[in-house]
Design a protein around this motif. Structure first.
Motif: not given
Length: 250
Positions: A78-81, A152-159, A181-184, A216-219
């Motif tokens: 999972a990638i947490l945004l 799981w990777v976590i990011m803040f998309p607003e930066g 990576t194909g991760a959701p 949300i699927p990313s593939q």
């Protein structure tokens, strides 16, 4: 009342400052004898202490909805945004999630005394923002390795931290990583600025809402299109969770 809030805020700040020193030293001493997951949960222990201190001293409570939307399985990726309004969600997310988290952050944070030194022992993704192309390649390489091992990777998309009721520019780094990576992607809305405004010394008691969206699927997706979908969900959810912050802008 403002004086009481100020005193409680200073007390919590002192509480964090006093407790981080022995905790970080313990991490530095123990790190050679622990694996990466053990180091992570040891560091997360201090975050739990800081969050518990925020609850008892500041009167801040968390309310989380959408736990059922998180992937199930020890190695489910999972990638947490996450919406970013304050330091509070940075502290809280590792205490709320069932998997270890890897933050993507600028390497300068590693030089912060004690806090940064302990972070340096954790298996996370620190980047040199002056080398953009190389930095993203590093994010993909390390991100794939971490996702494969159940982190799981976590990011803040607003930066950066965004003021209550406002929206920053959503950057596609997180969705680019997801597509690679194909991760959701898991979008998460957070109303932390109601209690802990960005760059504010004085915090206020109240409830911070964490709303976890469906994966949300990313593939096969376009990264920019995927980020727009994430942005639309987060910002719509923010308006639902904290309508007073957006009413003046309606």
């Amino acid at each position: 009342m403002i004086v009481v809030h100020a005193l409680r805020s200073i007390l919590h700040l002192l509480f964090m400052a006093v407790t981080i020193v022995p905790w970080a030293l313990a991490v530095l001493i123990a790190a050679p004898f622990l694996n990466s997951h053990q180091i992570y949960w040891m560091c997360a222990g201090w975050l739990r202490l800081a969050v518990k201190g925020g609850e008892l001293i500041l009167g801040i409570r968390n309310h989380v909805i959408g736990f059922e939307n998180l992937p199930v399985g020890s190695t489910a990726p999972a990638i947490l945004l996450v919406k970013h309004q304050s330091t509070w969600e940075t502290f809280c997310m590792p205490t709320l999630m069932p998997h270890p988290l890897a933050y993507v952050f600028k390497k300068e944070l590693l030089y912060v005394p004690f806090f940064g030194w302990a972070m340096a022992k954790m298996d996370m993704i620190h980047i040199d923002r002056s080398k953009r192309a190389q930095a993203f390649n590093k994010v993909v390489q390390q991100g794939q390795r971490l996702l494969d091992q159940g982190t799981w990777v976590i990011m803040f998309p607003e930066g950066t931290r965004i003021a209550r009721g406002h929206k920053g520019q959503y950057k596609s780094g997180g969705t680019r990583l997801a597509v690679a990576t194909g991760a959701p992607v898991i979008p998460i809305a957070v109303t932390s600025a109601k209690c802990w405004p960005r760059k504010a010394l004085i915090k206020r008691p109240g409830t911070v809402e964490f709303s976890i969206g469906k994966p949300i699927p990313s593939q096969g997706r376009d990264a920019d299109e995927l980020m727009r979908e994430v942005e639309d969900w987060i910002e719509a959810e923010m308006r639902r969770l904290d309508p007073d912050a957006y009413r003046a802008k309606a």
